[in-house]
Design a protein around this motif. Structure first.
Motif, PDB file in Angstrom:
ATOM      1  N   SER A  98      52.693  33.182  79.715  1.00  0.00           N
ATOM      2  CA  SER A  98      52.705  34.029  78.525  1.00  0.00           C
ATOM      3  C   SER A  98      51.277  34.197  77.993  1.00  0.00           C
ATOM      4  O   SER A  98      50.513  33.240  77.921  1.00  0.00           O
ATOM      5  N   ALA A  99      50.943  35.429  77.603  1.00  0.00           N
ATOM      6  CA  ALA A  99      49.648  35.703  76.976  1.00  0.00           C
ATOM      7  C   ALA A  99      49.732  35.616  75.469  1.00  0.00           C
ATOM      8  O   ALA A  99      48.799  36.005  74.763  1.00  0.00           O
ATOM      9  N   GLY A 100      50.862  35.128  74.951  1.00  0.00           N
ATOM     10  CA  GLY A 100      51.024  34.994  73.505  1.00  0.00           C
ATOM     11  C   GLY A 100      52.158  35.849  72.983  1.00  0.00           C
ATOM     12  O   GLY A 100      52.737  36.677  73.698  1.00  0.00           O
ATOM     13  N   GLY A 113      58.365  39.530  71.334  1.00  0.00           N
ATOM     14  CA  GLY A 113      58.458  38.174  71.862  1.00  0.00           C
ATOM     15  C   GLY A 113      57.264  37.830  72.727  1.00  0.00           C
ATOM     16  O   GLY A 113      56.192  38.432  72.613  1.00  0.00           O
ATOM     17  N   GLU A 114      57.449  36.850  73.600  1.00  0.00           N
ATOM     18  CA  GLU A 114      56.360  36.392  74.457  1.00  0.00           C
ATOM     19  C   GLU A 114      55.912  37.499  75.419  1.00  0.00           C
ATOM     20  O   GLU A 114      56.741  38.192  76.014  1.00  0.00           O
ATOM     21  N   ARG A 115      54.596  37.644  75.574  1.00  0.00           N
ATOM     22  CA  ARG A 115      54.047  38.608  76.534  1.00  0.00           C
ATOM     23  C   ARG A 115      53.845  37.881  77.860  1.00  0.00           C
ATOM     24  O   ARG A 115      52.804  37.269  78.112  1.00  0.00           O
ATOM     25  N   VAL A 116      54.846  37.946  78.717  1.00  0.00           N
ATOM     26  CA  VAL A 116      54.834  37.198  79.984  1.00  0.00           C
ATOM     27  C   VAL A 116      54.427  38.128  81.125  1.00  0.00           C
ATOM     28  O   VAL A 116      54.992  39.218  81.286  1.00  0.00           O
ATOM     29  N   TYR A 117      53.459  37.677  81.916  1.00  0.00           N
ATOM     30  CA  TYR A 117      52.984  38.414  83.096  1.00  0.00           C
ATOM     31  C   TYR A 117      52.750  37.419  84.224  1.00  0.00           C
ATOM     32  O   TYR A 117      52.712  36.204  84.013  1.00  0.00           O
ATOM     33  N   ASP A 118      52.533  37.960  85.405  1.00  0.00           N
ATOM     34  CA  ASP A 118      52.011  37.171  86.511  1.00  0.00           C
ATOM     35  C   ASP A 118      50.492  37.305  86.500  1.00  0.00           C
ATOM     36  O   ASP A 118      49.951  38.415  86.340  1.00  0.00           O
ATOM     37  N   TRP A 119      49.791  36.166  86.677  1.00  0.00           N
ATOM     38  CA  TRP A 119      48.334  36.144  86.604  1.00  0.00           C
ATOM     39  C   TRP A 119      47.752  35.494  87.852  1.00  0.00           C
ATOM     40  O   TRP A 119      48.277  34.509  88.356  1.00  0.00           O
ATOM     41  N   ALA A 120      46.641  36.060  88.331  1.00  0.00           N
ATOM     42  CA  ALA A 120      45.860  35.446  89.411  1.00  0.00           C
ATOM     43  C   ALA A 120      44.422  35.311  88.920  1.00  0.00           C
ATOM     44  O   ALA A 120      43.898  36.205  88.251  1.00  0.00           O
ATOM     45  N   TRP A 121      43.782  34.195  89.282  1.00  0.00           N
ATOM     46  CA  TRP A 121      42.445  33.887  88.742  1.00  0.00           C
ATOM     47  C   TRP A 121      41.620  33.244  89.833  1.00  0.00           C
ATOM     48  O   TRP A 121      42.088  32.319  90.516  1.00  0.00           O
ATOM     49  N   ALA A 122      40.409  33.740  90.017  1.00  0.00           N
ATOM     50  CA  ALA A 122      39.558  33.198  91.084  1.00  0.00           C
ATOM     51  C   ALA A 122      38.107  33.179  90.630  1.00  0.00           C
ATOM     52  O   ALA A 122      37.669  34.047  89.865  1.00  0.00           O
ATOM     53  N   THR A 123      37.352  32.186  91.120  1.00  0.00           N
ATOM     54  CA  THR A 123      35.922  32.090  90.828  1.00  0.00           C
ATOM     55  C   THR A 123      35.157  33.033  91.744  1.00  0.00           C
ATOM     56  O   THR A 123      35.411  33.095  92.952  1.00  0.00           O
ATOM     57  N   GLY A 174      45.002  37.813  76.196  1.00  0.00           N
ATOM     58  CA  GLY A 174      46.078  38.261  75.330  1.00  0.00           C
ATOM     59  C   GLY A 174      45.624  38.554  73.916  1.00  0.00           C
ATOM     60  O   GLY A 174      46.226  39.385  73.216  1.00  0.00           O
ATOM     61  N   SER A 175      44.535  37.923  73.474  1.00  0.00           N
ATOM     62  CA  SER A 175      44.078  38.109  72.092  1.00  0.00           C
ATOM     63  C   SER A 175      43.502  39.499  71.856  1.00  0.00           C
ATOM     64  O   SER A 175      43.340  39.916  70.709  1.00  0.00           O
ATOM     65  N   ARG A 176      43.187  40.227  72.921  1.00  0.00           N
ATOM     66  CA  ARG A 176      42.614  41.564  72.725  1.00  0.00           C
ATOM     67  C   ARG A 176      43.562  42.498  71.984  1.00  0.00           C
ATOM     68  O   ARG A 176      43.138  43.423  71.299  1.00  0.00           O
ATOM     69  N   TRP A 177      44.856  42.255  72.104  1.00  0.00           N
ATOM     70  CA  TRP A 177      45.811  43.110  71.402  1.00  0.00           C
ATOM     71  C   TRP A 177      45.714  42.935  69.882  1.00  0.00           C
ATOM     72  O   TRP A 177      46.225  43.759  69.131  1.00  0.00           O
ATOM     73  N   ALA A 178      45.057  41.863  69.443  1.00  0.00           N
ATOM     74  CA  ALA A 178      44.950  41.618  68.004  1.00  0.00           C
ATOM     75  C   ALA A 178      44.280  42.777  67.286  1.00  0.00           C
ATOM     76  O   ALA A 178      44.652  43.125  66.157  1.00  0.00           O
ATOM     77  N   VAL A 179      43.287  43.387  67.920  1.00  0.00           N
ATOM     78  CA  VAL A 179      42.581  44.467  67.233  1.00  0.00           C
ATOM     79  C   VAL A 179      43.489  45.682  67.048  1.00  0.00           C
ATOM     80  O   VAL A 179      43.418  46.378  66.033  1.00  0.00           O
ATOM     81  N   GLU A 180      44.378  45.946  68.012  1.00  0.00           N
ATOM     82  CA  GLU A 180      45.326  47.045  67.856  1.00  0.00           C
ATOM     83  C   GLU A 180      46.271  46.778  66.687  1.00  0.00           C
ATOM     84  O   GLU A 180      46.614  47.686  65.923  1.00  0.00           O
ATOM     85  N   GLU A 181      46.691  45.520  66.555  1.00  0.00           N
ATOM     86  CA  GLU A 181      47.548  45.157  65.428  1.00  0.00           C
ATOM     87  C   GLU A 181      46.800  45.333  64.112  1.00  0.00           C
ATOM     88  O   GLU A 181      47.378  45.771  63.110  1.00  0.00           O
ATOM     89  N   CYS A 182      45.511  45.011  64.101  1.00  0.00           N
ATOM     90  CA  CYS A 182      44.700  45.209  62.894  1.00  0.00           C
ATOM     91  C   CYS A 182      44.601  46.688  62.547  1.00  0.00           C
ATOM     92  O   CYS A 182      44.729  47.069  61.372  1.00  0.00           O
TER      93      CYS A 182
END
Length: 396
Positions: A261-263, A268-278, A326-334
């Motif tokens: 979940s991204a928050g 409700g919860e923003r659930v996605y599949d995530w992949a992360w690599a260096t 996930g916090s990037r959506w905060a600005v849209e809410e603002c």
């Protein structure tokens, strides 16, 4: 029950008085202080259109002349108000993992006189429209989020026309800069925030900023960790050359994807599949830091993938990175709350100075709601009650 409601409204008044006391000193004349208070209370009131006419009516004043003078000609500094707003928000909400979120929003306008207006793409409208574009900086933390800085984007149709700039009251230093791109405006806001000593652990933005190499370098030079969305065609260094981000993510094995979940969101919860690599480094990454690539895949449509370039301490975890994304959506809410509740887009001013004044006052009104919701539930309950048509609250 009525006693409880009255108590909550009273707490709201006390909280508002404290906020206004923090800015009252910047208005040198008694009349300006009164208009400032009337303007702010009007922005918080259940007024349909929060322009000078209706805000004057809410204040019990016949005609808009007083408020228009306050916005256009009275002596006070919108940048000083911004600084006090930023301090108010970050004092209440700041935390080590706070995120500075950059984004822009459009203000639809008719005609050609409103400063910065032209036909240009507006994400708000989802198409090319006659509009102004404002670039904003929000502060997002676990306790709440609010807008803390703003800049008006000036396209070449304005910066290349000296007479037009003069008529709109654009200051000489600003017009002499010519076109300042939106990423450069974002850098200026972030730099001011950092110089003010604001505690923030991250920067987040969409692909309009993430694809800009200078913006990424700006953050890295200041050791500002970031999670920045980038377009599908963005290329990055791989061991055998540069590769598109979608090509690299397409090579990820099935077990590289993790459902997280991204928050919380509106549904409700923003659930996605995530992949992360260096990503491989070639000596240009500061000691103790890493550059990584993050991908977010929709559960409903596996072909819907968003990509992020990230820069952060090497000790950061996957869950931390996803939380920042996930916090990037905060600005849209603002934006939505500031427009719907505080009249961010209700103004009828045309010139540079009154635009900054209205926008900053609306940001302060929204920040008051955000901070009271996070820190003083009774005060926030009092504001909610005051929005009722049957409320006994007087805005005068």
């Amino acid at each position: 029950m009525d006693d409880v409601v009255a108590e909550d409204v009273s707490v709201w008044r006390v909280a508002f008085d404290e906020v206004f006391a923090g800015i009252a000193g910047m208005f040198g004349r008694v009349e300006s202080r009164r208009w400032a208070r009337s303007y702010l209370t009007g922005l918080l009131a259940p007024v349909e259109r929060k322009n000078s006419w209706q805000l004057s009516d809410a204040a019990g004043v016949v005609g808009p002349d007083g408020l228009q003078h306050f916005l256009n000609r009275s002596r006070w500094d919108a940048d000083e108000l911004r600084d006090r707003l930023r301090s108010y928000v970050t004092t209440a909400l700041a935390c080590p993992d706070g995120v500075l979120v950059v984004d822009e929003t459009g203000f639809l306008k008719k005609g050609v006189k409103s400063v910065g207006v032209q036909r240009q793409y507006s994400g708000t409208a989802g198409r090319v429209e006659n509009c102004q574009l404002g670039v904003f900086l929000a502060y997002a933390a676990g306790a709440g989020r609010a807008l803390i800085d703003r800049e008006l984007y000036l396209p070449e149709s304005w910066t290349g026309d000296a007479d037009r700039c003069t008529e709109a009251g654009i200051p000489d230093p600003r017009r002499e800069q010519g076109v300042v791109t939106k990423p450069r405006l974002a850098e200026a806001m972030i730099a001011r925030t950092v110089e003010a000593g604001v505690t923030a652990g991250w920067v987040a933005a969409d692909s309009a900023y993430g694809r800009d190499g200078k913006f990424r370098s700006f953050c890295e030079a200041r050791r500002l960790s970031y999670v920045l969305e980038v377009p599908v065609r963005q290329t990055v260094n791989d061991l055998d050359g540069r590769r598109r981000v979608d090509t690299l993510v397409g090579r990820a094995p099935a077990d590289a994807w993790h459902r997280v979940s991204a928050g919380l969101g509106e549904r409700g919860e923003r659930v996605y599949d995530w992949a992360w690599a260096t990503l491989p480094s070639f000596g240009d990454v500061p000691a103790g830091f890493s550059r990584t690539l993050l991908a977010r895949r929709s559960l409903d449509d596996p072909t819907d993938i968003a990509y992020y370039l990230c820069f952060h301490p090497a000790t950061v975890t996957r869950e931390q990175i996803i939380a920042v994304a996930g916090s990037r959506w905060a600005v849209e809410e603002c934006f939505q709350a500031a427009k719907d509740q505080c009249g961010l887009d209700h103004y009828q001013v045309r010139k540079w100075t009154p635009w900054y004044r209205h926008i900053t006052l609306a940001m302060l009104a929204h920040a008051f709601l955000a901070v009271t919701a996070a820190t003083d539930p009774k005060a926030h309950a009092g504001w909610v009650e005051s929005q009722s048509p049957t409320s006994a609250v007087s805005w005068r």
